[in-house]
Structure formats: structure tokens, C-alpha cells
Design a protein around this motif. Structure first.
Motif, short mmCIF file in Angstrom:
data_model
loop_
_atom_site.label_atom_id
_atom_site.label_comp_id
_atom_site.label_asym_id
_atom_site.label_seq_id
_atom_site.Cartn_x
_atom_site.Cartn_y
_atom_site.Cartn_z
N ALA A 102 3.99 -40.21 48.96
CA ALA A 102 5.35 -40.62 48.66
C ALA A 102 6.12 -39.58 47.84
O ALA A 102 7.28 -39.77 47.53
CB ALA A 102 5.33 -41.94 47.89
N GLY A 103 5.45 -38.47 47.52
CA GLY A 103 6.12 -37.43 46.75
C GLY A 103 6.25 -37.74 45.28
O GLY A 103 7.15 -37.22 44.60
N CYS A 104 5.35 -38.59 44.76
CA CYS A 104 5.35 -38.94 43.33
C CYS A 104 4.42 -38.02 42.55
O CYS A 104 3.37 -37.64 43.04
CB CYS A 104 4.87 -40.37 43.12
N GLU A 105 4.79 -37.72 41.34
CA GLU A 105 3.87 -37.08 40.42
C GLU A 105 2.74 -38.06 40.10
O GLU A 105 2.97 -39.27 39.98
CB GLU A 105 4.60 -36.69 39.13
N VAL A 106 1.53 -37.56 39.97
CA VAL A 106 0.39 -38.40 39.60
C VAL A 106 -0.06 -38.05 38.18
O VAL A 106 -0.30 -36.87 37.87
CB VAL A 106 -0.80 -38.20 40.57
N ILE A 107 -0.11 -39.06 37.34
CA ILE A 107 -0.64 -38.91 35.98
C ILE A 107 -1.87 -39.79 35.88
O ILE A 107 -1.79 -41.00 36.11
CB ILE A 107 0.40 -39.32 34.92
#
Length: 288
Positions: A102-107
Motif C-alpha cells: 500500500a506504500g506505507c512506511e513500516v515501523i
């Protein structure tokens, strides 16, 4: 006016604009074309002669999720625990793959570090490029780092029951005073409250009340075509295209660059095992 949908409830959309928060209905054409506004959408709204708000246009989305119904998430915080319960890395990897697509940053937030060794779990993600933060909500350790990581972003916190999501949110924003170990009524998810999705101010971030992100039922998560899975593991990317076969699935094929990287210690074995497990799940999904 342009604004951000911060809450959706019973057919009403609450849009935060420079002029304040406007309660809106959506134009009927959204139902006709099969689309509908989502929390997190940037929208254009107008007021009628009676000063009632209306959502006229949904501006282009960066991403969207169906479970939960949110859009334009900047970062997904995958919350894990080293004990009570100890999080299976596969659960983190499944959520991370969804966020990557989805093009999200992952933390990756590894909580309860005061109760066990967080280093082993953290080391799995050394080669991923993900931000990894080790925290103890009980002692306040790592909270400042987590606050900096989410500052200015629209986020969703994900994690299986008991990992300490509410405790972390309380540590980040004590005024929330969320009950721990139970569903929060303050976030609109109490036993006797109407279910809805809403963005809440937490420190310098907006955090979505997202029950779907709290569920790690793999079958409930959106499918990822098996051919695309390799691109959802960022540490694989430098090896894609280096295999003997152009269509290598990185499962059994000879001279596979990804599998060689695993053997050489450049990719964590558990990450590769998660990839194989997800590939097999996707391969078994019925196609229509």
C-alpha cells in the motif's frame, strides 16, 4: 473548502478544514459510481443555503484499506511483544507486507522490553530498512523514539491482543487515559458504543481507530498476488532479477539469488520463511 475526514459515523463525515470541523453528507453520485469517502481522505466540501455540509469531491488517494475503511495512511506501526504474549514474527511480516504493497512506511515497535530479550526479535529486521523501536510502555523506555517516528504522520497501530497498544498510546498521550486489557470506549470501540472509524490526536500524530488492523487473521487480510509478494519484502529487492530464471518464485528453483542470500545470512531466515508461507497461502486462494 478542502479538508481531511477525521471521523465517519452513520452516514455523516466530519471534515477538518481551516474554518473548523464541518459535519457533512456525501453527494449521491458516490453511491452510484461505487465509491465512498473514507476516514483519512482529503476532500472538497461545500455548504448549502442552510449551512449544511456536503462532500463534493474525493482528492486522489495515496492508498486505501477496506478493513478498516481508511485512506492515506503514512505509517503502519506493527506492535509486537517479547512476552505475554510473545509475538510470532510471521504476524509482523504479514502486516508489513500489506503495508509495503500500500506504500506505507513500516515501523516495528517491540514492546514489553522490560520483561524479556527484545534484541533477538529486533535483529530479524536489521536488513529490511524498517524503523525498529524497542519500548517498554510500563517504564517509559523508547517512548520518545516512537513519538519522533510517528510525528506529523497519519498512523495505524497494529498488533495482536495483549501486546500493549493501549499502554503505548497512553504513554504517548497520557490525556487519552485508555483502559488497558480491554476495548476502549474512548476510541469509539466500547461494548456499548457505535462502531466507527476516527482519527485521534496522539502526540504529534493522527492515529486511526482501526479494529481491522488489530486482527491478525491472515484470511481476513487483503490478498497479495503471489507474483507481487517478492516486492513486499524490501530486503529481497536487490536480488530480484539475479536468479537463473526470470520468473523465479524463490521457493524451489535452482540458482535462486534470494535463497542464496538467506544461506549467506544476508536475509533473516524467519523473514524468508514468512515469504514462503505467504506464497503458499496466496497460491491456494481460489481465482475467479
Amino acid at each position: 473548502m478542502e479538508g481531511l475526514i477525521v471521523k465517519a459515523l452513520s452516514g455523516f463525515y466530519y471534515v477538518k478544514t481551516d474554518e473548523g470541523t464541518v459535519e457533512c453528507r456525501a453527494r449521491g453520485r458516490f453511491r452510484l459510481d461505487g465509491s465512498s469517502p473514507l476516514v483519512g481522505d482529503r476532500v472538497v466540501v461545500s455548504l448549502d443555503a442552510q449551512n449544511r455540509g456536503r462532500v463534493d469531491e474525493i482528492l486522489p488517494r495515496r492508498n486505501m484499506f477496506i478493513r478498516p475503511a481508511v485512506a492515506n495512511i503514512d505509517a503502519l506501526v506493527a506492535v509486537a511483544s517479547v512476552s505475554e504474549p510473545e509475538t510470532d514474527p510471521f504476524l509482523i511480516d504479514r502486516v508489513a507486507a500489506t503495508a509495503e504493497r500500500a506504500g506505507c512506511e513500516v515501523i516495528v515497535c517491540i514492546n514489553k522490553a522490560d520483561t524479556g530479550d527484545a534484541g533477538k526479535l529486533a535483529s530479524i529486521y536489521d536488513g529490511t530498512g524498517y524503523t525498529v523501536i524497542v519500548t517498554s510502555a510500563a517504564k517509559g523506555d523508547g517512548i520518545d523514539g516512537l513519538r519522533r517516528a510517528i510525528d506529523g504522520k497519519i498512523c495505524a497501530f497494529s498488533g495482536n491482543s495483549g501486546v500493549g497498544k493501549s499502554s503505548l498510546l497512553n504513554a504517548l498521550e497520557p490525556s487519552l487515559n485508555l483502559p488497558t486489557g480491554e476495548i476502549s470506549e474512548k476510541l469509539g470501540r466500547g461494548r456499548h458504543t457505535t462502531r466507527h472509524v476516527e482519527l485521534f490526536r496522539v502526540a504529534g500524530a493522527l492515529v486511526a481507530d482501526t479494529p481491522g488492523f488489530g486482527s491478525f487473521d491472515v484470511e481476513q487480510m487483503p490478498p497479495i498476488p503471489k507474483e507481487e509478494l517478492q516486492f513486499c519484502f524490501p530486503e529481497f529487492k536487490e536480488y530480484i532479477g539475479c536468479c537463473r530464471f526470470d520468473d523465479c518464485a524463490h521457493i524451489k528453483e535452482p540458482d535462486c539469488a534470494v535463497r542464496s542470500a538467506v544461506e549467506d545470512g544476508k536475509i533473516a531466515p524467519s523473514r524468508y520463511q514468512s515469504y514462503v508461507r505467504l506464497y503458499e497461502i496466496e497460491a491456494q486462494r481460489p481465482t475467479y
